[in-house]
Design a protein around this motif. Structure first.
Motif, mmCIF file in Angstrom:
data_model
loop_
_atom_site.group_PDB
_atom_site.id
_atom_site.type_symbol
_atom_site.label_atom_id
_atom_site.label_comp_id
_atom_site.label_asym_id
_atom_site.label_seq_id
_atom_site.Cartn_x
_atom_site.Cartn_y
_atom_site.Cartn_z
ATOM 1 N N ALA A 179 17.491 -31.938 25.832
ATOM 2 C CA ALA A 179 16.531 -33.193 26.364
ATOM 3 C C ALA A 179 15.638 -32.465 27.286
ATOM 4 O O ALA A 179 14.761 -32.443 27.365
ATOM 5 C CB ALA A 179 16.488 -34.972 26.362
ATOM 6 N N VAL A 180 16.328 -32.061 28.778
ATOM 7 C CA VAL A 180 16.480 -31.673 29.512
ATOM 8 C C VAL A 180 16.516 -30.256 30.208
ATOM 9 O O VAL A 180 15.825 -29.009 30.782
ATOM 10 C CB VAL A 180 17.116 -31.888 31.132
ATOM 11 C CG1 VAL A 180 16.437 -31.940 31.996
ATOM 12 C CG2 VAL A 180 17.036 -34.174 30.980
ATOM 13 N N VAL A 181 16.727 -29.252 29.516
ATOM 14 C CA VAL A 181 17.899 -27.972 29.560
ATOM 15 C C VAL A 181 16.760 -26.855 28.881
ATOM 16 O O VAL A 181 16.102 -26.199 29.467
ATOM 17 C CB VAL A 181 18.707 -27.417 29.432
ATOM 18 C CG1 VAL A 181 18.744 -25.625 29.433
ATOM 19 C CG2 VAL A 181 19.937 -28.229 29.898
ATOM 20 N N PRO A 182 15.866 -27.454 28.065
ATOM 21 C CA PRO A 182 14.105 -26.701 27.309
ATOM 22 C C PRO A 182 13.304 -26.844 28.424
ATOM 23 O O PRO A 182 12.759 -26.189 28.077
ATOM 24 C CB PRO A 182 14.419 -27.521 26.144
ATOM 25 C CG PRO A 182 15.875 -27.782 25.344
ATOM 26 C CD PRO A 182 16.451 -28.242 27.067
ATOM 27 N N VAL A 183 13.293 -27.892 28.766
ATOM 28 C CA VAL A 183 11.609 -28.434 29.402
ATOM 29 C C VAL A 183 12.405 -27.343 30.738
ATOM 30 O O VAL A 183 11.452 -26.330 32.008
ATOM 31 C CB VAL A 183 11.936 -29.807 30.755
ATOM 32 C CG1 VAL A 183 11.322 -29.606 31.641
ATOM 33 C CG2 VAL A 183 12.144 -30.617 29.551
ATOM 34 N N LEU A 184 13.549 -26.902 31.120
ATOM 35 C CA LEU A 184 13.909 -25.837 32.337
ATOM 36 C C LEU A 184 12.918 -25.037 32.275
ATOM 37 O O LEU A 184 12.867 -23.756 32.944
ATOM 38 C CB LEU A 184 15.624 -26.313 33.016
ATOM 39 C CG LEU A 184 15.587 -27.486 33.286
ATOM 40 C CD1 LEU A 184 17.386 -27.610 33.947
ATOM 41 C CD2 LEU A 184 15.168 -27.902 34.941
ATOM 42 N N LEU A 185 13.687 -24.061 31.312
ATOM 43 C CA LEU A 185 13.698 -22.960 30.862
ATOM 44 C C LEU A 185 12.365 -22.402 29.778
ATOM 45 O O LEU A 185 11.904 -21.437 30.042
ATOM 46 C CB LEU A 185 14.769 -22.613 29.500
ATOM 47 C CG LEU A 185 16.086 -22.958 30.198
ATOM 48 C CD1 LEU A 185 16.948 -21.785 28.717
ATOM 49 C CD2 LEU A 185 16.659 -21.894 30.995
ATOM 50 N N ALA B 137 13.092 -32.572 35.377
ATOM 51 C CA ALA B 137 13.511 -32.262 34.698
ATOM 52 C C ALA B 137 14.419 -31.245 35.682
ATOM 53 O O ALA B 137 15.744 -31.531 35.845
ATOM 54 C CB ALA B 137 13.401 -31.448 34.023
ATOM 55 N N VAL B 138 14.218 -30.666 37.000
ATOM 56 C CA VAL B 138 14.859 -30.053 37.896
ATOM 57 C C VAL B 138 15.692 -30.952 38.681
ATOM 58 O O VAL B 138 16.900 -31.072 39.120
ATOM 59 C CB VAL B 138 13.440 -29.396 39.154
ATOM 60 C CG1 VAL B 138 15.043 -28.707 40.360
ATOM 61 C CG2 VAL B 138 13.667 -28.185 37.644
ATOM 62 N N TRP B 139 14.838 -32.724 38.513
ATOM 63 C CA TRP B 139 15.393 -33.159 39.732
ATOM 64 C C TRP B 139 16.559 -34.105 38.569
ATOM 65 O O TRP B 139 17.430 -34.276 39.805
ATOM 66 C CB TRP B 139 14.410 -34.023 39.860
ATOM 67 C CG TRP B 139 14.801 -36.262 40.470
ATOM 68 C CD1 TRP B 139 15.205 -36.031 41.906
ATOM 69 C CD2 TRP B 139 15.446 -37.191 40.219
ATOM 70 N NE1 TRP B 139 16.068 -37.498 42.172
ATOM 71 C CE2 TRP B 139 16.731 -38.291 40.857
ATOM 72 C CE3 TRP B 139 15.114 -36.706 38.230
ATOM 73 C CZ2 TRP B 139 16.451 -39.136 40.317
ATOM 74 C CZ3 TRP B 139 16.142 -38.548 37.821
ATOM 75 C CH2 TRP B 139 16.255 -39.324 38.760
ATOM 76 N N CYS B 140 16.534 -34.412 37.982
ATOM 77 C CA CYS B 140 17.138 -34.474 37.134
ATOM 78 C C CYS B 140 18.551 -34.318 36.641
ATOM 79 O O CYS B 140 19.422 -34.208 37.167
ATOM 80 C CB CYS B 140 16.968 -34.981 35.429
ATOM 81 S SG CYS B 140 17.991 -35.796 34.348
ATOM 82 N N VAL B 141 18.853 -32.654 36.515
ATOM 83 C CA VAL B 141 19.790 -31.493 36.739
ATOM 84 C C VAL B 141 20.435 -31.948 37.628
ATOM 85 O O VAL B 141 21.680 -32.167 38.196
ATOM 86 C CB VAL B 141 19.635 -30.764 35.859
ATOM 87 C CG1 VAL B 141 20.436 -29.220 37.048
ATOM 88 C CG2 VAL B 141 18.732 -30.195 34.856
#
Length: 256
Positions: A74-80, A93-97
């Motif tokens: 759910a998060v990595v796709p938003v990062l990329l 998303a960056v904060w979550c990671v």
């Protein structure tokens, strides 16, 4: 998100199953809203915000792995592939990671490069400043929590962008945070630090000259210069630039 955190705090590790269930429901709701052309980003942001909030509540490896799997889906796709018109979602998303920096070794060699790629990408100057600051803090947490060749590679890619962020920032509060990130990056690899030392030294002197009355900024600058001065690959060049400039700054401060 706050209600979910309270439930997890009360339930302990078993509450992680609850958070993942709720986040999964949020994501399904997001997909349904997107298909119907309705507003969806609020529910998505809330889900990854909840996921980040519970990072400090994890007590077992199993629970951590469960959350990291959700980050993968759910998060990595938003990062990329961030949505250009939704910088707040990208920043979240960056904060979550970043909240899972101490657990990233569990991501494995397949996913970890994607997470690091997302952090590096988010530092690009074309992105919203909120996104870039979240990426800078994520880089800080990685340097504190991890070590190894993957971290050195990430720092080599990100340190120039972190310096660029410092050069653009005008607020003293965030300058101190940026200096902290750079200081930690400089401690990861002497080779990488030496590669940016000439530009970094000049930047640090400009920051110090401008903010010489702020003890937090001057102390942070001094820490980085001390790090550079102990690096055999760049010490001579750093000191040749710093010594006369530092004397001038000190004299100016005494006069003021």
């Amino acid at each position: 998100a706050a209600d979910l955190l309270n439930q997890v705090s009360a339930a302990g590790d078993p509450g992680i199953a609850l958070i993942l269930k709720k986040v999964g429901e949020f994501i399904r709701r997001v997909e349904e809203r997107r298909r119907q052309g309705q507003s969806w980003w609020q529910a998505y942001e809330a889900s990854i915000f909840s996921l980040g909030l519970v990072s400090g509540q994890l007590e077992s490896k199993e629970a951590s792995v469960q959350c990291l799997k959700f980050i993968e889906s759910a998060v990595v796709p938003v990062l990329l592939n961030p949505h250009a018109k939704l910088p707040f979602v990208h920043a979240r998303a960056v904060w979550c990671v970043s909240q899972y920096a101490d657990k990233m070794q569990m991501l494995g060699q397949g996913l970890l490069p994607s997470v690091f790629q997302g952090i590096h990408k988010a530092l690009d100057r074309n992105y919203n400043m909120a996104v870039r600051w979240c990426a800078s803090r994520a880089l800080t947490f990685v340097c504190v929590s991890m070590e190894g060749p993957e971290v050195e590679t990430l720092v080599a890619k990100c340190l120039p962008a972190a310096c660029q962020l410092l050069a653009e920032e005008a607020k003293e509060e965030t300058i101190a945070l940026s200096l902290e990130t750079i200081h930690l990056c400089c401690g990861v690899s002497d080779k990488v630090t030496a590669s940016v030392a000439p530009q970094l030294t000049e930047l640090l002197l400009r920051v110090w000259a401008k903010h010489n009355t702020n003890p937090h900024v001057t102390e942070a600058v001094n820490d980085i210069i001390a790090n550079l001065a102990t690096n055999p690959s760049c010490a001579a060049g750093v000191m040749s630039k710093c010594t006369p400039a530092m004397v001038g700054i000190i004299k100016q401060g005494c006069v003021n």
